[in-house]
Design a protein around this motif. Structure first.
Motif, PDB file in Angstrom:
ATOM      1  N   LYS A 199      41.319  36.267   5.165  1.00 46.25           N
ATOM      2  CA  LYS A 199      42.094  35.031   5.254  1.00 46.25           C
ATOM      3  C   LYS A 199      43.004  35.029   6.482  1.00 46.25           C
ATOM      4  O   LYS A 199      43.184  33.999   7.135  1.00 46.25           O
ATOM      5  CB  LYS A 199      42.929  34.834   3.988  1.00 46.25           C
ATOM      6  N   THR A 200      43.558  36.190   6.795  1.00 51.21           N
ATOM      7  CA  THR A 200      44.409  36.308   7.980  1.00 51.21           C
ATOM      8  C   THR A 200      43.629  35.982   9.244  1.00 51.21           C
ATOM      9  O   THR A 200      44.084  35.205  10.093  1.00 51.21           O
ATOM     10  CB  THR A 200      44.994  37.736   8.077  1.00 51.21           C
ATOM     11  N   LEU A 201      42.443  36.563   9.372  1.00 47.01           N
ATOM     12  CA  LEU A 201      41.618  36.329  10.555  1.00 47.01           C
ATOM     13  C   LEU A 201      41.092  34.895  10.602  1.00 47.01           C
ATOM     14  O   LEU A 201      41.002  34.291  11.683  1.00 47.01           O
ATOM     15  CB  LEU A 201      40.451  37.322  10.582  1.00 47.01           C
ATOM     16  N   THR A 202      40.754  34.337   9.454  1.00 44.17           N
ATOM     17  CA  THR A 202      40.261  32.957   9.403  1.00 44.17           C
ATOM     18  C   THR A 202      41.311  31.986   9.932  1.00 44.17           C
ATOM     19  O   THR A 202      41.005  31.064  10.700  1.00 44.17           O
ATOM     20  CB  THR A 202      39.865  32.572   7.961  1.00 44.17           C
ATOM     21  N   ALA A 203      42.559  32.185   9.523  1.00 46.71           N
ATOM     22  CA  ALA A 203      43.638  31.316  10.006  1.00 46.71           C
ATOM     23  C   ALA A 203      43.794  31.421  11.520  1.00 46.71           C
ATOM     24  O   ALA A 203      44.034  30.418  12.203  1.00 46.71           O
ATOM     25  CB  ALA A 203      44.948  31.683   9.314  1.00 46.71           C
ATOM     26  N   LEU A 204      43.632  32.602  12.063  1.00 50.80           N
ATOM     27  CA  LEU A 204      43.772  32.801  13.513  1.00 50.80           C
ATOM     28  C   LEU A 204      42.572  32.253  14.278  1.00 50.80           C
ATOM     29  O   LEU A 204      42.695  31.840  15.431  1.00 50.80           O
ATOM     30  CB  LEU A 204      43.959  34.291  13.818  1.00 50.80           C
ATOM     31  N   ALA A 205      41.425  32.244  13.645  1.00 52.32           N
ATOM     32  CA  ALA A 205      40.220  31.728  14.301  1.00 52.32           C
ATOM     33  C   ALA A 205      40.167  30.203  14.302  1.00 52.32           C
ATOM     34  O   ALA A 205      39.320  29.617  14.981  1.00 52.32           O
ATOM     35  CB  ALA A 205      38.974  32.277  13.614  1.00 52.32           C
ATOM     36  N   ASN A 206      41.070  29.560  13.563  1.00 52.78           N
ATOM     37  CA  ASN A 206      41.066  28.101  13.444  1.00 52.78           C
ATOM     38  C   ASN A 206      42.364  27.477  13.953  1.00 52.78           C
ATOM     39  O   ASN A 206      42.824  26.471  13.428  1.00 52.78           O
ATOM     40  CB  ASN A 206      40.825  27.699  11.982  1.00 52.78           C
ATOM     41  N   GLN A 207      42.925  28.057  14.989  1.00 49.02           N
ATOM     42  CA  GLN A 207      44.175  27.553  15.552  1.00 49.02           C
ATOM     43  C   GLN A 207      43.946  26.272  16.354  1.00 49.02           C
ATOM     44  O   GLN A 207      42.936  26.133  17.055  1.00 49.02           O
ATOM     45  CB  GLN A 207      44.800  28.621  16.446  1.00 49.02           C
ATOM     46  N   LEU A 208      44.905  25.357  16.244  1.00 45.13           N
ATOM     47  CA  LEU A 208      44.763  24.045  16.882  1.00 45.13           C
ATOM     48  C   LEU A 208      45.855  23.800  17.910  1.00 45.13           C
ATOM     49  O   LEU A 208      46.976  24.302  17.802  1.00 45.13           O
ATOM     50  CB  LEU A 208      44.830  22.938  15.826  1.00 45.13           C
ATOM     51  N   SER A 209      45.492  22.997  18.897  1.00 47.77           N
ATOM     52  CA  SER A 209      46.445  22.431  19.860  1.00 47.77           C
ATOM     53  C   SER A 209      46.215  20.932  19.817  1.00 47.77           C
ATOM     54  O   SER A 209      45.247  20.423  20.380  1.00 47.77           O
ATOM     55  CB  SER A 209      46.191  22.988  21.273  1.00 47.77           C
ATOM     56  N   GLY A 210      47.095  20.215  19.111  1.00 44.81           N
ATOM     57  CA  GLY A 210      46.812  18.812  18.835  1.00 44.81           C
ATOM     58  C   GLY A 210      45.668  18.737  17.852  1.00 44.81           C
ATOM     59  O   GLY A 210      45.688  19.362  16.796  1.00 44.81           O
ATOM     60  N   ASP A 211      44.609  18.002  18.207  1.00 47.77           N
ATOM     61  CA  ASP A 211      43.441  17.923  17.329  1.00 47.77           C
ATOM     62  C   ASP A 211      42.274  18.733  17.864  1.00 47.77           C
ATOM     63  O   ASP A 211      41.139  18.600  17.406  1.00 47.77           O
ATOM     64  CB  ASP A 211      43.021  16.458  17.140  1.00 47.77           C
ATOM     65  N   LYS A 212      42.559  19.609  18.841  1.00 47.21           N
ATOM     66  CA  LYS A 212      41.522  20.454  19.424  1.00 47.21           C
ATOM     67  C   LYS A 212      41.847  21.924  19.184  1.00 47.21           C
ATOM     68  O   LYS A 212      42.992  22.289  18.933  1.00 47.21           O
ATOM     69  CB  LYS A 212      41.403  20.193  20.930  1.00 47.21           C
ATOM     70  N   ALA A 213      40.821  22.754  19.283  1.00 50.64           N
ATOM     71  CA  ALA A 213      41.029  24.190  19.117  1.00 50.64           C
ATOM     72  C   ALA A 213      41.808  24.754  20.303  1.00 50.64           C
ATOM     73  O   ALA A 213      41.638  24.303  21.443  1.00 50.64           O
ATOM     74  CB  ALA A 213      39.683  24.902  18.999  1.00 50.64           C
ATOM     75  N   VAL A 214      42.679  25.715  20.026  1.00 52.51           N
ATOM     76  CA  VAL A 214      43.375  26.419  21.113  1.00 52.51           C
ATOM     77  C   VAL A 214      42.333  27.152  21.951  1.00 52.51           C
ATOM     78  O   VAL A 214      41.413  27.769  21.416  1.00 52.51           O
ATOM     79  CB  VAL A 214      44.400  27.420  20.545  1.00 52.51           C
ATOM     80  N   SER A 215      42.464  27.073  23.260  1.00 46.25           N
ATOM     81  CA  SER A 215      41.509  27.721  24.151  1.00 46.25           C
ATOM     82  C   SER A 215      41.469  29.225  23.901  1.00 46.25           C
ATOM     83  O   SER A 215      42.507  29.897  23.889  1.00 46.25           O
ATOM     84  CB  SER A 215      41.888  27.469  25.613  1.00 46.25           C
ATOM     85  N   THR A 216      40.273  29.751  23.701  1.00 46.04           N
ATOM     86  CA  THR A 216      40.119  31.186  23.464  1.00 46.04           C
ATOM     87  C   THR A 216      40.375  32.002  24.726  1.00 46.04           C
ATOM     88  O   THR A 216      40.381  33.233  24.672  1.00 46.04           O
ATOM     89  CB  THR A 216      38.706  31.488  22.941  1.00 46.04           C
ATOM     90  N   GLN A 217      40.577  31.317  25.858  1.00 44.71           N
ATOM     91  CA  GLN A 217      40.927  32.011  27.087  1.00 44.71           C
ATOM     92  C   GLN A 217      42.402  32.384  27.129  1.00 44.71           C
ATOM     93  O   GLN A 217      42.828  33.185  27.971  1.00 44.71           O
ATOM     94  CB  GLN A 217      40.606  31.124  28.301  1.00 44.71           C
ATOM     95  N   LEU A 218      43.205  31.794  26.218  1.00 42.51           N
ATOM     96  CA  LEU A 218      44.656  31.960  26.296  1.00 42.51           C
ATOM     97  C   LEU A 218      45.208  33.046  25.370  1.00 42.51           C
ATOM     98  O   LEU A 218      46.376  33.405  25.482  1.00 42.51           O
ATOM     99  CB  LEU A 218      45.350  30.631  25.959  1.00 42.51           C
ATOM    100  N   TYR A 219      44.383  33.556  24.459  1.00 44.07           N
ATOM    101  CA  TYR A 219      44.903  34.536  23.507  1.00 44.07           C
ATOM    102  C   TYR A 219      43.823  35.514  23.080  1.00 44.07           C
ATOM    103  O   TYR A 219      42.631  35.312  23.328  1.00 44.07           O
ATOM    104  CB  TYR A 219      45.470  33.834  22.278  1.00 44.07           C
ATOM    105  N   GLU A 220      44.269  36.585  22.452  1.00 46.23           N
ATOM    106  CA  GLU A 220      43.368  37.535  21.815  1.00 46.23           C
ATOM    107  C   GLU A 220      44.055  38.104  20.584  1.00 46.23           C
ATOM    108  O   GLU A 220      45.286  38.046  20.455  1.00 46.23           O
ATOM    109  CB  GLU A 220      42.976  38.660  22.774  1.00 46.23           C
ATOM    110  N   VAL A 221      43.252  38.626  19.669  1.00 44.64           N
ATOM    111  CA  VAL A 221      43.758  39.211  18.430  1.00 44.64           C
ATOM    112  C   VAL A 221      43.285  40.654  18.368  1.00 44.64           C
ATOM    113  O   VAL A 221      42.087  40.933  18.451  1.00 44.64           O
ATOM    114  CB  VAL A 221      43.252  38.436  17.194  1.00 44.64           C
TER     115      VAL A 221
END
Length: 395
Positions: A44-66
């Motif tokens: 559940k922790t990873l699922t929440a991080l994989a579905n992060q939003l910026s407005g109504d779009k997904a946060v760019s995967t170029q900007l973060y890592e887990v």
């Protein structure tokens, strides 16, 4: 535990984890999650991080890592991490595995993981702390990205406890504690204001939701690799070193309230005590007012020394002149002295004799009377208290 041994482990982990890609110059955030036997929660922790939003779009995967450190896991945590990575190939998630006996507590695990992140992140980026039993709000990462442009060195985000499974007594005591701390934070903002951390703000400053700027992390020598309250120790190091903090209303997470404490003195231990109706007395309004006023005077004193101010500080805190002069001499900044005094005063007999702690219910009443308004927090607290009282009658 030596820093040299931790540095050696960091080097070994980098060498043996070939799945980890090279550093991207675009990464602004590195999320660090220590995990030890978290098979029940980490998906559940990873699922929440994989579905992060910026407005109504997904946060760019170029900007973060887990980054997850699977530390001495003997359940299915590692297998779940591997499966999650396979099912979500676009998600910038990487895990390390260790059974090194040197990493024998959560502080050491965080230190290793945050050191790894620090090497991968630009100086202006944020190293973000969270836990494997914590669920991030959908705009969690976006909130940190927005805060990056502010002159803030440490961000403390809001933490909502997931109270499923708690008995009525634990819920009542948890509500009381959180409400009391919010009132204390409000009073502190009124008497001892900080430019970077104005009201409205919250009172949370712990591992499930905290971010530190990478340059600051390096400058203060990293997070202390201690067995308990390593997050609070990091928070205190940042303040003592004169950096700017912010108790931001965003970002938000929800974390578990498991009563099976993994660390003596941690949140789980507190939940156990609350469940058994074990509570401690706290500082009342008068004691808080004197402490915060003295801290404000200390800040003024370091800007311009004054015998009158020094005498007032000593009188308020019940510290003799020579001792106060010695303390001032040993601390080169007001922030450093204030952090020291927060710990010192807990066992300072003259101070505690002048201002005995009182029950949390009395303290809340005193603080609410001071503010003379029924704030939104007060309404939520009172409504919850009434609801919990009703539940308790039917148990």
């Amino acid at each position: 535990m030596s820093i040299e041994s931790i540095s050696k482990i960091v080097t070994e982990l980098k060498a043996f984890n070939h799945q980890i890609p090279s550093v991207s110059p675009e990464i602004e955030l590195s999320v660090c999650i220590p995990a030890r036997n978290e098979a029940q929660t980490i998906w559940k922790t990873l699922t929440a991080l994989a579905n992060q939003l910026s407005g109504d779009k997904a946060v760019s995967t170029q900007l973060y890592e887990v980054l997850v450190l699977c530390n001495h896991c003997d359940d299915h945590t590692v297998e779940l991490c591997k499966l999650f990575q396979e099912l979500n190939p676009a998600f910038p998630f990487y895990y390390y595995i260790t059974t090194n006996p040197v990493i024998n507590n959560v502080g050491a695990a965080r230190r290793v993981l945050m050191d790894l992140a620090s090497e991968r992140l630009k100086d202006t980026g944020f190293i973000i702390m969270t836990d494997a039993d914590t669920i991030a709000d959908k705009n969690w990462l976006e909130s940190f990205l927005k805060l990056q442009s502010e002159p803030i060195d440490l961000v403390c985000g809001q933490i909502t406890p997931d109270m499923k499974g708690l008995n009525a007594e634990a819920k009542k005591n948890l509500f009381e504690n959180r409400h009391y701390l919010d009132l204390v934070s409000r009073l502190e903002s009124e008497i001892y204001p900080q430019q970077s951390d104005p009201w409205p703000r919250h009172s949370h400053n712990s591992g499930p939701n905290m971010a530190i700027r990478n340059s600051v992390y390096k400058n203060i020598g990293g997070i202390p690799p201690i067995a308990c309250l390593e997050d609070i120790a990091l928070y205190q190091k940042v303040i003592s070193s004169g950096y700017a903090i912010k108790h931001a209303m965003e970002p938000k997470v929800t974390t578990s309230c498991r009563s099976s404490s993994r660390v003596q003195g941690g949140f789980g231990s507190q939940i156990q005590n609350w469940s058994a109706s074990k509570t401690e007395n706290v500082e009342g309004y008068d004691k808080l007012r004197e402490r915060f006023t003295a801290f404000d005077e200390i800040e003024q004193y370091y800007s311009q020394t004054s015998e009158e101010l020094r005498n007032s500080i000593g009188h308020r805190l019940k510290i003799q002149k020579q001792m106060l002069l010695s303390l001032i001499e040993n601390h080169d900044s007001s922030n450093s002295l204030v952090i020291y005094l927060e710990k010192f005063l807990k066992d300072h007999a003259p101070w505690n004799a002048a201002h005995p702690d009182i029950s949390i219910t009395e303290a809340i009443e005193e603080l609410e009377n001071h503010f003379s308004v029924f704030s939104q927090t007060s309404k939520i607290y009172s409504s919850a208290r009434s609801e919990l009282s009703s539940l308790k009658r039917f148990e």
